[in-house]
Design an enzyme around this catalytic site. Structure first.
Site, PDB file in Angstrom:
ATOM      1  N   GLY A  43      17.677   3.821   4.242  1.00 43.08           N
ATOM      2  CA  GLY A  43      18.207   2.539   3.763  1.00 43.08           C
ATOM      3  C   GLY A  43      17.108   1.551   3.420  1.00 43.08           C
ATOM      4  N   CYS A  44      16.086   1.501   4.255  1.00 39.68           N
ATOM      5  CA  CYS A  44      14.982   0.562   4.037  1.00 39.68           C
ATOM      6  C   CYS A  44      14.181   0.930   2.790  1.00 39.68           C
ATOM      7  CB  CYS A  44      14.098   0.498   5.267  1.00 39.68           C
ATOM      8  SG  CYS A  44      14.989  -0.105   6.722  1.00 39.68           S
ATOM      9  N   THR A  45      14.031   2.227   2.552  1.00 36.91           N
ATOM     10  CA  THR A  45      13.334   2.680   1.352  1.00 36.91           C
ATOM     11  C   THR A  45      14.147   2.329   0.107  1.00 36.91           C
ATOM     12  OG1 THR A  45      12.242   4.451   2.577  1.00 36.91           O
ATOM     13  CG2 THR A  45      12.385   4.704   0.174  1.00 36.91           C
ATOM     14  N   ALA A  48      13.794  -1.459  -0.469  1.00 34.73           N
ATOM     15  CA  ALA A  48      12.470  -1.807  -0.995  1.00 34.73           C
ATOM     16  C   ALA A  48      12.339  -1.388  -2.458  1.00 34.73           C
ATOM     17  CB  ALA A  48      11.381  -1.145  -0.144  1.00 34.73           C
TER      18      ALA A  48
END
Length: 151
Positions: A43-45, A48
């Site tokens: 999710g964070c990738t 970003a």
């Protein structure tokens, strides 16, 4: 919980190269500060990379984008290099900004309960006032939602 119309808490954190950045350094510009749980997680990738894909629009509108997690400066360096992220990532291992923005909360993951960073985004105006909050930001759409909101 912080509210729209309140002054954004200032913070001073380090980037991947060890340079200090304070939110107050960006007075006079709109600023998007997004808090995320961890570098190199799915999710964070995606979040970003969504900011990366929209980054030129942010630049054209004069808007600064800052990502904050409790990851180390070295982790941010690898994450930035791997995905060629063009914006600032700040390291908050002591939870200074994370707690000031009240995004460190109880979470459930795989049936286990623990404390962690809830993916949240704050948009500040040129005077450092909060003009929008995405309390449970969606990684795939957060970057474009903000651009639409700012017109």
């Amino acid at each position: 919980m912080l509210e729209i119309g309140s002054k954004a808490p200032d913070f001073t954190l380090y980037d991947r190269e060890g340079k200090q950045h304070s939110l107050s350094d960006y007075l006079g510009k709109k600023v998007v500060v997004y808090f995320y749980p961890r570098d190199n997680t799915p999710g964070c990738t995606r979040q970003a990379c969504a900011f990366k894909n929209s980054f030129q629009e942010y630049v054209n509108k004069g808007i600064e984008v800052i990502g904050i997690s409790k990851d180390s400066q070295a982790s941010h360096q690898k994450f930035t290099d791997k995905y060629e992220l063009p914006f600032l990532l700040l390291s908050d291992p002591d939870l200074q900004a994370i707690q000031a923005y009240d995004v460190y909360k109880e979470k459930k993951l795989y049936g286990k309960t623990g404390l962690g960073v809830v993916r949240s985004t704050f948009v500040m105006d040129e005077q450092g006032m909060i003009i929008q909050i995405y309390a449970k930001a969606k990684p795939d759409t957060n970057a474009t939602e903000i651009l639409e909101m700012l017109g």
